[in-house]
Motif scaffolding. Sequence first.
Motif, PDB file in Angstrom:
ATOM      1  N   ARG A  79       0.805  -1.209   0.000  1.00  7.71           N
ATOM      2  CA  ARG A  79       0.000   0.000   0.000  1.00  7.71           C
ATOM      3  C   ARG A  79       0.847   1.271   0.000  1.00  7.71           C
ATOM      4  O   ARG A  79       1.992   1.273   0.457  1.00  7.71           O
ATOM      5  N   ALA A  80       0.241   2.334  -0.516  1.00 10.61           N
ATOM      6  CA  ALA A  80       0.896   3.637  -0.543  1.00 10.61           C
ATOM      7  C   ALA A  80      -0.145   4.724  -0.299  1.00 10.61           C
ATOM      8  O   ALA A  80      -1.315   4.587  -0.661  1.00 10.61           O
ATOM      9  N   LEU A  81       0.292   5.815   0.338  1.00  9.15           N
ATOM     10  CA  LEU A  81      -0.555   6.972   0.604  1.00  9.15           C
ATOM     11  C   LEU A  81      -0.115   8.136  -0.276  1.00  9.15           C
ATOM     12  O   LEU A  81       1.093   8.381  -0.416  1.00  9.15           O
ATOM     13  N   PHE A  82      -1.084   8.848  -0.821  1.00 11.79           N
ATOM     14  CA  PHE A  82      -0.791   9.962  -1.723  1.00 11.79           C
ATOM     15  C   PHE A  82      -1.623  11.181  -1.341  1.00 11.79           C
ATOM     16  O   PHE A  82      -2.729  11.063  -0.802  1.00 11.79           O
ATOM     17  N   ASP A  83      -1.087  12.361  -1.653  1.00 12.35           N
ATOM     18  CA  ASP A  83      -1.860  13.598  -1.665  1.00 12.35           C
ATOM     19  C   ASP A  83      -1.937  14.067  -3.111  1.00 12.35           C
ATOM     20  O   ASP A  83      -0.902  14.395  -3.716  1.00 12.35           O
ATOM     21  N   VAL A  84      -3.147  14.101  -3.663  1.00 16.40           N
ATOM     22  CA  VAL A  84      -3.338  14.599  -5.024  1.00 16.40           C
ATOM     23  C   VAL A  84      -3.631  16.099  -4.911  1.00 16.40           C
ATOM     24  O   VAL A  84      -4.670  16.507  -4.392  1.00 16.40           O
ATOM     25  N   SER A 128       7.716  18.114   1.915  1.00 16.62           N
ATOM     26  CA  SER A 128       7.850  17.024   2.881  1.00 16.62           C
ATOM     27  C   SER A 128       7.531  15.649   2.286  1.00 16.62           C
ATOM     28  O   SER A 128       7.489  14.661   3.001  1.00 16.62           O
ATOM     29  N   ALA A 129       7.303  15.601   0.969  1.00 19.91           N
ATOM     30  CA  ALA A 129       6.929  14.331   0.325  1.00 19.91           C
ATOM     31  C   ALA A 129       8.122  13.402   0.184  1.00 19.91           C
ATOM     32  O   ALA A 129       9.273  13.839   0.108  1.00 19.91           O
ATOM     33  N   ARG A 130       7.841  12.105   0.131  1.00 23.90           N
ATOM     34  CA  ARG A 130       8.883  11.112  -0.144  1.00 23.90           C
ATOM     35  C   ARG A 130       9.160  11.009  -1.637  1.00 23.90           C
ATOM     36  O   ARG A 130      10.219  10.543  -2.053  1.00 23.90           O
ATOM     37  N   ILE A 199      -1.889  19.550 -11.854  1.00 26.35           N
ATOM     38  CA  ILE A 199      -1.872  18.525 -10.796  1.00 26.35           C
ATOM     39  C   ILE A 199      -0.441  18.112 -10.470  1.00 26.35           C
ATOM     40  O   ILE A 199       0.364  17.850 -11.374  1.00 26.35           O
ATOM     41  N   VAL A 200      -0.152  18.020  -9.184  1.00 26.15           N
ATOM     42  CA  VAL A 200       1.067  17.394  -8.689  1.00 26.15           C
ATOM     43  C   VAL A 200       0.653  16.434  -7.578  1.00 26.15           C
ATOM     44  O   VAL A 200      -0.217  16.768  -6.759  1.00 26.15           O
ATOM     45  N   ILE A 201       1.256  15.260  -7.544  1.00 28.83           N
ATOM     46  CA  ILE A 201       0.906  14.255  -6.541  1.00 28.83           C
ATOM     47  C   ILE A 201       2.103  13.998  -5.636  1.00 28.83           C
ATOM     48  O   ILE A 201       3.218  13.770  -6.115  1.00 28.83           O
ATOM     49  N   ALA A 202       1.866  14.062  -4.330  1.00 27.71           N
ATOM     50  CA  ALA A 202       2.911  13.784  -3.344  1.00 27.71           C
ATOM     51  C   ALA A 202       2.761  12.348  -2.841  1.00 27.71           C
ATOM     52  O   ALA A 202       1.665  11.931  -2.468  1.00 27.71           O
ATOM     53  N   VAL A 203       3.862  11.603  -2.854  1.00 23.33           N
ATOM     54  CA  VAL A 203       3.877  10.267  -2.245  1.00 23.33           C
ATOM     55  C   VAL A 203       4.194  10.468  -0.769  1.00 23.33           C
ATOM     56  O   VAL A 203       5.288  10.929  -0.417  1.00 23.33           O
ATOM     57  N   ARG A 204       3.242  10.139   0.102  1.00 23.33           N
ATOM     58  CA  ARG A 204       3.416  10.375   1.531  1.00 23.33           C
ATOM     59  C   ARG A 204       4.053   9.188   2.248  1.00 23.33           C
ATOM     60  O   ARG A 204       4.884   9.346   3.138  1.00 23.33           O
ATOM     61  N   ASN A 205       3.641   8.001   1.893  1.00 23.37           N
ATOM     62  CA  ASN A 205       4.172   6.803   2.538  1.00 23.37           C
ATOM     63  C   ASN A 205       3.927   5.621   1.616  1.00 23.37           C
ATOM     64  O   ASN A 205       3.000   5.637   0.802  1.00 23.37           O
ATOM     65  N   ALA A 206       4.755   4.597   1.747  1.00 24.33           N
ATOM     66  CA  ALA A 206       4.594   3.416   0.902  1.00 24.33           C
ATOM     67  C   ALA A 206       5.264   2.225   1.578  1.00 24.33           C
ATOM     68  O   ALA A 206       6.326   2.362   2.194  1.00 24.33           O
TER      69      ALA A 206
END
Length: 242
Positions: A79-84, A128-130, A199-206
């Motif tokens: 699983r991964a968490l994102f901010d769109v 702060s994104a990964r 649009i920019v998407i930040a990968v928060r956790n994975a």
Amino acid sequence: MSEYQEESDVGGARSGGRAQTIVGALILLFTIGVFGVVGWDAYNSVDKDKTGVRRILAKRWNDRTLVFPVEGADRAGRRALFDVVILTKNYGWVRGSTTELQKDDRRLSPQEIQEEVLAPQLREGLGSARGLIAVGLASQEGEIEREEQRGSQRAIRTARWVQEALGERIPMWTLNLGRYVDPCADCEDSDTSWQRPFIVIAVRNADEGTHISEALADAMSFKSNLPAPSRYSAFAFAKFTR
């Protein structure tokens, strides 16, 4: 009445009382269960329609930047968490352009893009994104192949703008969604700017080893207020290098 009869009557009364208590408890449990199911259905119905499509509640980083937190899994279940991160509807790509953004009907200068679009709140949030994913997409006009090329160029341009604002310390990918292919009969076709937002998407956790593109496709699918992959002609994910 005999002593035996008196004891029997008392025992029967006690048995009847226990039976009523048990029945009452069962009724109470059944009622709690029914209301629990109804409550859960009501909770789910707030953000999900009968087809399973969900509406994601957005946060705001400023008055023009909406952030949609989503979660998805790759085919292996990692699983991964994102901010769109999407600019509000009065911002977007100039129709036909791969280098210019507009606010309403006014084209933004390069300085306005850095100061207004990539505002301090957006820089702080993305910083702060990964990992970061620059998205390119095109509205429904034009041939699909040509619009997919335009989407690719917009994704690359977005990645360059973001790196100019944040530097190159955060891993960057591009995602080309291609051309919008799901016109809505109830939508206003004369204005298709909402089909080509910034649009920019930040990968928060994975999870370790997560296939990011698969998890992202899953996260963005079946969402009524996000650019779901099913509404566009492509899902081309690539590592960005200058």
